[in-house]
Write a protein that holds these residues in place. Sequence first.
Motif, short mmCIF file in Angstrom:
data_model
loop_
_atom_site.label_atom_id
_atom_site.label_comp_id
_atom_site.label_asym_id
_atom_site.label_seq_id
_atom_site.Cartn_x
_atom_site.Cartn_y
_atom_site.Cartn_z
N GLN A 124 59.55 3.76 21.77
CA GLN A 124 59.74 4.15 20.38
C GLN A 124 59.32 3.02 19.44
O GLN A 124 58.64 3.24 18.44
N LEU A 125 59.76 1.82 19.81
CA LEU A 125 59.41 0.68 18.96
C LEU A 125 57.90 0.53 18.87
O LEU A 125 57.33 0.27 17.80
N GLN A 167 63.41 3.48 24.71
CA GLN A 167 63.56 2.97 23.35
C GLN A 167 62.44 1.99 23.01
O GLN A 167 61.96 1.94 21.88
N ASN A 197 73.13 -2.37 30.32
CA ASN A 197 74.06 -1.96 31.38
C ASN A 197 75.04 -3.07 31.71
O ASN A 197 76.24 -2.83 31.93
N GLN A 235 67.13 -2.30 28.96
CA GLN A 235 68.08 -1.44 29.65
C GLN A 235 69.05 -2.20 30.52
O GLN A 235 70.26 -1.94 30.50
N GLY A 237 74.56 -3.37 21.38
CA GLY A 237 73.83 -2.63 20.36
C GLY A 237 72.39 -3.12 20.24
O GLY A 237 71.44 -2.33 20.22
N SER A 238 72.25 -4.46 20.20
CA SER A 238 70.89 -5.00 20.05
C SER A 238 70.02 -4.61 21.23
O SER A 238 68.89 -4.16 21.06
N SER A 241 69.03 -1.06 21.16
CA SER A 241 68.06 -0.75 20.11
C SER A 241 66.66 -1.14 20.51
O SER A 241 65.69 -0.52 20.08
N ILE A 242 66.57 -2.20 21.33
CA ILE A 242 65.25 -2.67 21.69
C ILE A 242 64.79 -2.07 22.99
O ILE A 242 63.61 -2.15 23.34
N ARG A 300 82.05 -5.01 28.94
CA ARG A 300 83.08 -4.48 28.03
C ARG A 300 84.25 -3.90 28.80
O ARG A 300 85.39 -4.02 28.40
N PHE A 330 65.63 -10.07 18.18
CA PHE A 330 66.50 -9.85 19.34
C PHE A 330 66.78 -11.15 20.07
O PHE A 330 67.93 -11.45 20.44
N HIS A 366 79.82 -6.14 22.15
CA HIS A 366 79.41 -4.90 21.49
C HIS A 366 78.12 -5.09 20.72
O HIS A 366 77.19 -4.29 20.76
N GLN A 367 78.06 -6.21 20.00
CA GLN A 367 76.84 -6.52 19.25
C GLN A 367 75.65 -6.63 20.18
O GLN A 367 74.57 -6.07 19.92
N LEU A 368 75.88 -7.36 21.29
CA LEU A 368 74.77 -7.57 22.21
C LEU A 368 74.30 -6.25 22.80
O LEU A 368 73.09 -6.00 22.96
N PHE A 371 58.29 9.82 27.70
CA PHE A 371 59.74 9.75 27.93
C PHE A 371 60.45 10.39 26.76
O PHE A 371 60.41 9.91 25.67
#
Lengths: 740, 154
Positions: free
Chosen positions: B29-30, B26, B95, B91, B83-84, B87-88, B101, B49, B79-81, B154
Amino acid sequence: MDSCNCIEPQWPPDDLLMKYQYISDFFIALAYFSIPLELIYFVKKSAVFPYRWVLVQFGAFIVLCGATHLINLWTFTMHSRTVAMVMATAKVFTAAVSCITALMLVHIIPDLLSVKTRELFLKNKAAELDREMGLIRTQEETGRHVRMLTHEIRSTLDRHTILKTTLVELGRTLALEECALWMPTRTGLELQLSYTLRQQNPVGYTVPIHLPVINQVFSSSHAVKISPNCPVASIHPSGKYTPGEVVAVRVPLLHLSNFQINDWPELSTKRYALMVLMLPLDSARHWHVHELELVEVVADQVAVALSHAAILEESMRARDLLMEQNVALDLARREAETAVRARNDFLAVMNHEMRTPMHAIIALSSLLQETELTPEQRLMVETILKSSNLLSTLINDVLDLSRLEDGSLQLDLGTFNLCAVFKEVLNLIKPIASVKKLHVSLNLAPDLPEYAVGDEKRLMQTILNVVGNAVKFSKDGSISITAFVAKAELLRDSQTTEFFPVPGDNHFYLRVQVKDSGIGVSPQDIPKLFTKFAQTQSTAIRNSGGGGLGLAICKRFVNLMEGHIWIESEGLGKGCTAIFMVKLGIPERLNESELAFMPKVPPNHGPTAFPGLKVLVMDENGVSRKVTKGLLVHLGCDVTMVSSSEECLRVVSNEHKVVFMDACAPGMDGYEIAVCIHEKFTKRHERPIIVALTGNTDKVTKENCMRVGMDGVILKPVSLDKMRSVLSDLLEHRVLFEAI
Amino acid sequence: MEVGQMQRRLVDYTKTLFMEGFLDAQFLQLQQLQDESNPDFVVEVVSLFFDDSEKLLNDLSMALDQPNVDFKKVDAHVHQLKGSSSSIGAQRVKNACIAFRNFCEEQNIDATLRCLQQVKHEYYLVKNKLETLLRLEQQIVAAGGSIPATEMGF
């Protein structure tokens, strides 16, 4: 001298006798006059006197007699003729009345006598009725006692209480000296003293069950008088007292299985208990019939009550057992669920762990491809790349086995070159086969269509797996791969009894046979081959890693392609043939040029693929929102960002062509927004395309999204290429559901 | 240090970050999204972030400090963390959040506290690494060079 009419009495009045007569007459007259007075007085007093007129008669008679005697007083001295006449009249009257009275009395006296007899008779009757009343009362009391006893006995369902209550109540009702209950032992050969009335803790006396006296009692349904000296009755040391009469009655003990309401089982198990009742010592009481009846009735009631108690015990026990079983089952279920969860977690983690090195391999091989290589090296690298791509796909499939089992896996249908697939497989296999000195030959039937519609990737995977197995399990020899179109007559194969493929116009059945000369499979192992992780004996010995998912997955793919796969082998050491048939579509007549451009290449290749496309992005998370925006801006879109569902609904308009929303945030209902957008824009062409971005890859999420009317679901994180292809697909077809 | 050397150092450093699993595809990608029209994209996203995560970690610490822990709220933050960080491309943070969670679902306070420590640990590690990376990039740009694109397919 005048002659007077006087009458002279016979005797001179001065005579003593005359004097006595004179006085007696006076008294007689007095008495005669008082008797009627008394009579009248007493009759008036009494209420019933039926013979009044007799009384009157009698009274007249007496009065007249009295008058006679009174008048007689005057005749003692010289008296005139008048007096004599009056006297005569009186006597005449008296005579008349007395005769009439005498005649009357003849009728009356028998009547009076019969009254007396009747009175005596009635008295006897009354005495008899009294006796009978006494009897009835006794009987009624007995009945009451029975009812009360029954009530007491049946008011509890506890066996011990029932028996104890019976003895107590019987003892009270019948005023017994001792009452005892003998129960049969477990062996059934002895009777054991279980309950007594007076003694608190009966020590376990036992008597053998086959005594004649006991047999006598058991064989009769009535209460039987027994001798006080027999063993069952001698529980009470009587010593110098003369024992009272003893009665014994049997109490049937019923098994649950043969409990019938009106029909005590005569045939089956005759288990009885013995109830012994003793009258008080030194009393002159005897057992009356009604008391015996009472005892019999009570014995029957006790039997019924005991059966009920036994039934209750059974059902309580069954219920406890069920509860235990429920608990155990619940535990097992929870353990199973935990195990499944653990497996899924494991799969998820392994999924990730395996992908990383795979990506490294793929990446570095593709990098290697870009460098300077000799042709052999290039071939090798290409093979590595293709194998690792295949392996990566395999990993995706293997580790998403849950999806396979879910049945949510769908084939990626597309038109592809069938011959090319086989050639590819051959190329992949040749190096390994040549190392093992195996000869591989490929025979494609001439009528095999060049292009077919189906899932190319998975077909290749299946063929590769089957061929790979053939290579793996052959030490030497040759492997032949044949592929042809399955004809109608071949479809009636004995192997495929449950498979009846029907060829049609736009599809055909491809039949592939891979024959090898390897170790073969014994016939009893053949069914196990297609089960997951099952190893056959031969493979276990060889330890070549034969167990695994390969054939199981092939079977599933073949099934998805509406086909059938099976293995034939003549036994160990005789090689085996793997055959499968799959249904493939016949592509429509396409131009060669169009075929060459089978869309793997996206139509738009520039960075600004979608100039000015108005897009709305809703995501609560700032970072991922920024990233998504960056992606879309890079692709040339005009992006509006919102961070909450209210804002989204406010801002959305028909200028926005696509709405991307984050659907997996807890508490934020992306589904609701989709529904609201549907409501807001009723005309389909005005409505923006709704796409959910989610981190959840399960079927449930996909179904929910489809249900609320979303047009697509994309798995986060999204790469640039993926976003590009997604947008182009969406705008072209207006629907995209990524096979997550 | 001359530009070429700095660029090579940057490339090696980036590669190690990928190898060690701190970052994943990811992040690439950024980097790809950064172009002339958007020259500071990566820096902006990374700073966002950092800010977001600091706030979330503080909230988490406070939430787990309560006598009655509200696991729903904790779960929402994690969950928010997650997601962030996904997104960035962070990894390892992602995990750790996944594990976090799971324990939140079980409502296991000790385990969640441990997870929080773990997440914090990973976060600070990756923050450190990213800051170093960005600093290297800045140095290259300041020295007049261009940032080499990380070429791993990748």
